[in-house]
Design an enzyme around this catalytic site. Structure first.
Site, mmCIF file in Angstrom:
data_model
loop_
_atom_site.group_PDB
_atom_site.id
_atom_site.type_symbol
_atom_site.label_atom_id
_atom_site.label_comp_id
_atom_site.label_asym_id
_atom_site.label_seq_id
_atom_site.Cartn_x
_atom_site.Cartn_y
_atom_site.Cartn_z
ATOM 1 N N CYS A 158 9.642 26.547 16.634
ATOM 2 C CA CYS A 158 9.484 27.826 15.969
ATOM 3 C C CYS A 158 10.596 28.850 16.579
ATOM 4 C CB CYS A 158 8.829 28.464 14.975
ATOM 5 S SG CYS A 158 7.065 28.928 16.443
ATOM 6 N N THR A 166 1.969 9.307 -12.950
ATOM 7 C CA THR A 166 1.140 8.720 -12.900
ATOM 8 C C THR A 166 0.646 8.969 -11.039
ATOM 9 O OG1 THR A 166 1.278 7.132 -14.377
ATOM 10 C CG2 THR A 166 -0.099 6.278 -12.400
#
Length: 170
Positions: free
Chosen positions: A105, A17
């Site tokens: 990064c 749900t």
């Protein structure tokens, strides 16, 4: 193919749900952020400008990367001639100031920032560049502390460097 098996929700693609409480909470958070964006932008722009002008006034051989460009209001990328960014960051860390010498990064990459070099920044100045970001919880006193800490670090490092010859070192 179903992402999570076990039910017929979402046309058989996901069991379970919907988390309605989280969806409503997220919608409220977005509304608050949208309502406060102008105030936030003014606050962090003021802090960024205070840092940059303080450093430009206090030290020779300082470059604010992208200062004339349209840029993020909460981030400053600053180059210091004849100093390695990693050495600056070690000094700042010792006095409780968090900063970075590149993007997440490229952490650990010894090469100068490819973004700064693409902007035409000489590799030796790119190697001496750090990034500082601000948020809604920061205060002017913290900016002043950062200016002082950066000045101490840069002056110390230049004092032991054979590369620094003064303002003409840019």
């Amino acid at each position: 193919a179903p992402m999570i098996t076990g039910g017929h929700h979402e046309r058989g693609l996901r069991a379970g749900t919907e988390n309605i409480a989280a969806i409503v909470g997220f919608a409220r958070a977005v509304k608050i952020a949208a309502d406060e964006i102008d105030t936030y932008r003014k606050t962090v722009t003021s802090l960024r400008n205070r840092l940059e002008s303080g450093l430009l006034h206090a030290l020779d051989g300082v470059v604010i990367h992208g200062a004339q460009a349209e840029r993020l209001s909460h981030t400053s990328c600053i180059g210091f001639a004849s100093v390695e960014a990693e050495s600056i960051l070690l000094h700042l860390d010792l006095i409780g100031i968090a900063a970075s010498s590149g993007s997440a990064c490229t952490t650990g990459d010894p090469e100068p920032s490819h973004v700064l070099t693409a902007m035409g920044v000489p590799p030796e100045l790119a190697q001496g560049s750090i990034r500082i970001s601000f948020g809604r919880e920061n205060a002017e006193e913290e900016v002043d502390y950062t200016i002082s800490g950066l000045c101490d670090a840069v002056q110390h490092l230049r004092g032991i460097s054979s590369q620094w010859t003064g303002a003409g070192s840019l």
